[in-house]
Design a protein around this motif. Structure first.
Motif, PDB file in Angstrom:
ATOM      1  N   HIS A  93     -12.515  10.475   1.267  1.00 35.23           N
ATOM      2  CA  HIS A  93     -12.470  11.731   2.008  1.00 35.23           C
ATOM      3  C   HIS A  93     -13.395  12.815   1.467  1.00 35.23           C
ATOM      4  CE1 HIS A  93      -9.149  10.133   4.282  1.00 35.23           C
ATOM      5  NE2 HIS A  93      -8.515   9.851   3.165  1.00 35.23           N
ATOM      6  N   VAL A  94     -14.160  12.523   0.413  1.00 39.61           N
ATOM      7  CA  VAL A  94     -14.987  13.584  -0.175  1.00 39.61           C
ATOM      8  C   VAL A  94     -16.449  13.163  -0.342  1.00 39.61           C
ATOM      9  CG1 VAL A  94     -13.098  14.792  -1.319  1.00 39.61           C
ATOM     10  CG2 VAL A  94     -14.204  12.870  -2.486  1.00 39.61           C
ATOM     11  N   PRO A  95     -17.043  12.486   0.643  1.00 33.13           N
ATOM     12  CA  PRO A  95     -18.447  12.106   0.512  1.00 33.13           C
ATOM     13  C   PRO A  95     -19.368  13.268   0.879  1.00 33.13           C
ATOM     14  CG  PRO A  95     -17.663  11.415   2.634  1.00 33.13           C
ATOM     15  CD  PRO A  95     -16.477  12.038   1.931  1.00 33.13           C
ATOM     16  N   PHE A  96     -20.607  13.170   0.459  1.00 36.05           N
ATOM     17  CA  PHE A  96     -21.628  14.065   0.986  1.00 36.05           C
ATOM     18  C   PHE A  96     -22.067  13.520   2.337  1.00 36.05           C
ATOM     19  CE2 PHE A  96     -22.008  15.441  -3.404  1.00 36.05           C
ATOM     20  CZ  PHE A  96     -22.290  16.796  -3.274  1.00 36.05           C
ATOM     21  N   PRO A  97     -22.353  14.400   3.295  1.00 37.96           N
ATOM     22  CA  PRO A  97     -22.751  13.935   4.627  1.00 37.96           C
ATOM     23  C   PRO A  97     -24.205  13.486   4.654  1.00 37.96           C
ATOM     24  CG  PRO A  97     -22.861  16.314   4.553  1.00 37.96           C
ATOM     25  CD  PRO A  97     -22.295  15.876   3.219  1.00 37.96           C
ATOM     26  N   GLU A  98     -24.549  12.759   5.700  1.00 31.71           N
ATOM     27  CA  GLU A  98     -25.931  12.331   5.897  1.00 31.71           C
ATOM     28  C   GLU A  98     -26.697  13.462   6.577  1.00 31.71           C
ATOM     29  OE1 GLU A  98     -27.378   9.585   4.871  1.00 31.71           O
ATOM     30  OE2 GLU A  98     -25.540   8.843   3.938  1.00 31.71           O
ATOM     31  N   THR A  99     -27.228  14.360   5.791  1.00 35.14           N
ATOM     32  CA  THR A  99     -28.024  15.467   6.314  1.00 35.14           C
ATOM     33  C   THR A  99     -29.026  15.875   5.254  1.00 35.14           C
ATOM     34  OG1 THR A  99     -27.977  17.765   7.118  1.00 35.14           O
ATOM     35  CG2 THR A  99     -26.285  17.133   5.526  1.00 35.14           C
ATOM     36  N   THR A 100     -30.179  16.355   5.699  1.00 37.31           N
ATOM     37  CA  THR A 100     -31.203  16.788   4.749  1.00 37.31           C
ATOM     38  C   THR A 100     -31.096  18.275   4.432  1.00 37.31           C
ATOM     39  OG1 THR A 100     -32.763  17.177   6.568  1.00 37.31           O
ATOM     40  CG2 THR A 100     -32.824  15.006   5.493  1.00 37.31           C
ATOM     41  N   ASP A 101     -30.209  18.984   5.128  1.00 42.45           N
ATOM     42  CA  ASP A 101     -30.052  20.413   4.875  1.00 42.45           C
ATOM     43  C   ASP A 101     -29.114  20.609   3.684  1.00 42.45           C
ATOM     44  OD1 ASP A 101     -30.446  23.300   6.026  1.00 42.45           O
ATOM     45  OD2 ASP A 101     -28.300  23.115   5.585  1.00 42.45           O
ATOM     46  N   PHE A 102     -29.621  21.216   2.629  1.00 39.64           N
ATOM     47  CA  PHE A 102     -28.877  21.320   1.377  1.00 39.64           C
ATOM     48  C   PHE A 102     -27.594  22.124   1.526  1.00 39.64           C
ATOM     49  CE2 PHE A 102     -28.179  23.655  -2.690  1.00 39.64           C
ATOM     50  CZ  PHE A 102     -27.777  22.576  -3.454  1.00 39.64           C
ATOM     51  N   LEU A 103     -27.671  23.304   2.138  1.00 37.77           N
ATOM     52  CA  LEU A 103     -26.487  24.143   2.259  1.00 37.77           C
ATOM     53  C   LEU A 103     -25.425  23.470   3.119  1.00 37.77           C
ATOM     54  CD1 LEU A 103     -25.035  26.758   1.610  1.00 37.77           C
ATOM     55  CD2 LEU A 103     -26.198  27.834   3.561  1.00 37.77           C
ATOM     56  N   THR A 104     -25.837  22.800   4.183  1.00 36.83           N
ATOM     57  CA  THR A 104     -24.885  22.076   5.025  1.00 36.83           C
ATOM     58  C   THR A 104     -24.165  20.998   4.229  1.00 36.83           C
ATOM     59  OG1 THR A 104     -26.173  22.454   7.038  1.00 36.83           O
ATOM     60  CG2 THR A 104     -24.648  20.593   7.055  1.00 36.83           C
ATOM     61  N   VAL A 201     -14.856  28.709  -0.259  1.00 37.85           N
ATOM     62  CA  VAL A 201     -15.931  27.718  -0.340  1.00 37.85           C
ATOM     63  C   VAL A 201     -17.222  28.288   0.237  1.00 37.85           C
ATOM     64  CG1 VAL A 201     -16.727  25.454   0.432  1.00 37.85           C
ATOM     65  CG2 VAL A 201     -14.355  25.767  -0.273  1.00 37.85           C
ATOM     66  N   ASP A 202     -17.127  28.948   1.388  1.00 27.33           N
ATOM     67  CA  ASP A 202     -18.320  29.542   1.992  1.00 27.33           C
ATOM     68  C   ASP A 202     -18.957  30.563   1.053  1.00 27.33           C
ATOM     69  OD1 ASP A 202     -17.974  28.025   4.246  1.00 27.33           O
ATOM     70  OD2 ASP A 202     -17.105  29.636   5.453  1.00 27.33           O
ATOM     71  N   ASP A 203     -18.123  31.386   0.420  1.00 32.68           N
ATOM     72  CA  ASP A 203     -18.644  32.409  -0.489  1.00 32.68           C
ATOM     73  C   ASP A 203     -19.297  31.777  -1.721  1.00 32.68           C
ATOM     74  OD1 ASP A 203     -17.794  34.411   1.184  1.00 32.68           O
ATOM     75  OD2 ASP A 203     -15.996  34.909   0.017  1.00 32.68           O
ATOM     76  N   VAL A 204     -18.619  30.799  -2.322  1.00 33.20           N
ATOM     77  CA  VAL A 204     -19.153  30.163  -3.529  1.00 33.20           C
ATOM     78  C   VAL A 204     -20.493  29.493  -3.244  1.00 33.20           C
ATOM     79  CG1 VAL A 204     -18.816  28.233  -5.128  1.00 33.20           C
ATOM     80  CG2 VAL A 204     -16.962  29.848  -4.726  1.00 33.20           C
ATOM     81  N   THR A 205     -20.572  28.742  -2.152  1.00 33.28           N
ATOM     82  CA  THR A 205     -21.827  28.046  -1.851  1.00 33.28           C
ATOM     83  C   THR A 205     -22.928  29.037  -1.488  1.00 33.28           C
ATOM     84  OG1 THR A 205     -21.007  27.659   0.415  1.00 33.28           O
ATOM     85  CG2 THR A 205     -20.749  25.874  -1.183  1.00 33.28           C
ATOM     86  N   ALA A 206     -22.577  30.104  -0.779  1.00 37.66           N
ATOM     87  CA  ALA A 206     -23.588  31.107  -0.422  1.00 37.66           C
ATOM     88  C   ALA A 206     -24.097  31.837  -1.660  1.00 37.66           C
ATOM     89  CB  ALA A 206     -23.005  32.107   0.575  1.00 37.66           C
ATOM     90  N   TYR A 207     -23.182  32.241  -2.549  1.00 36.73           N
ATOM     91  CA  TYR A 207     -23.592  32.929  -3.773  1.00 36.73           C
ATOM     92  C   TYR A 207     -24.434  32.008  -4.652  1.00 36.73           C
ATOM     93  CZ  TYR A 207     -19.832  36.227  -2.545  1.00 36.73           C
ATOM     94  OH  TYR A 207     -19.008  37.116  -1.900  1.00 36.73           O
ATOM     95  N   ALA A 208     -24.015  30.748  -4.739  1.00 36.54           N
ATOM     96  CA  ALA A 208     -24.755  29.797  -5.564  1.00 36.54           C
ATOM     97  C   ALA A 208     -26.168  29.597  -5.029  1.00 36.54           C
ATOM     98  CB  ALA A 208     -24.017  28.463  -5.623  1.00 36.54           C
TER      99      ALA A 208
END
Length: 214
Positions: A93-104, A201-208
């Motif tokens: 349930h915790v894989p990374f998705p198949e996308t090239t967009d880093f933030l996504t 999560v949105d805040d942490v990833t955006a700040y990072a």
């Protein structure tokens, strides 16, 4: 949070975590998949119901309907079977998705991890495993290798691709960058001083990303 058509499939109830992962090979004998599933599901039930310190092979054998010898044939200790139960339930349930967009990719995976910790028994179980690992060096080593490092290996690949595509700085120390994103999640999970929310999560990833961007 999902972007660019990436769809999340994280479970939102305890039953959704049962029987999700593949059966692992035991110590010298091939495991019966049905018996393995019964043991791991029973282990998750017991871990949710009571503290890991009360989790015993005797109680597990009784709940799963197998002998203690069967469990010891495949796992060396209660900590080992508890860790397998956790990994079996959570890994899919915790894989990374198949996308090239880093933030996504980052938001998707971090959001999936947070929802599993927040909405299923996994959050309770990982806290218990980490507590037990403080006095069980073998469990601590197995947890680091099979959960922490396995997750970080996947993360490193995503971060490296982002470096190669110019989405984040090429001079970053990847270990620190990964800690910057995931450290706050585990801090809230363990300290319980604030809730694990989607906005968090949105805040942490955006700040990072502001600090990681070129």
């Amino acid at each position: 949070m999902t972007d660019h058509g990436v769809h999340e499939a994280t479970p939102t109830n305890p039953e959704a975590l049962k029987g999700q992962g593949p059966a692992r090979r035991g110590r010298g004998r091939t495991r019966d998949s049905a018996t393995t599933a019964a043991i791991l599901d029973a282990a998750m039930d017991l871990l949710v119901e009571e503290d890991l310190r009360k989790f015993t092979i005797e109680r597990l054998a009784s709940r799963a309907g197998v002998s203690k010898a069967t469990i010891y044939r495949w796992w060396p200790s209660r900590g080992a079977v508890a860790l397998d139960a956790f990994l079996n339930a959570v890994d899919p349930h915790v894989p990374f998705p198949e996308t090239t967009d880093f933030l996504t990719a980052l938001r998707f995976q971090a959001s999936a991890l947070v929802r599993v910790f927040r909405e299923t028994p996994a959050g309770h179980v990982v806290r218990a495993l980490l507590a037990e690992a403080q006095s069980d060096p073998d469990l601590a080593d197995a947890f680091r290798t099979r959960w922490v490092e396995a997750r970080r290996d996947s993360g490193r690949a995503v971060f490296r691709r982002a470096q190669e595509s110019g989405q984040i700085r090429s001079d970053l120390d990847l270990e620190t960058a990964i800690d910057l994103v995931y450290g706050p999640i585990y801090y809230r999970l363990l300290a319980t001083h604030q809730p694990l929310t989607d906005k968090f999560v949105d805040d942490v990833t955006a700040y990072a990303l502001r600090g990681l961007a070129p």
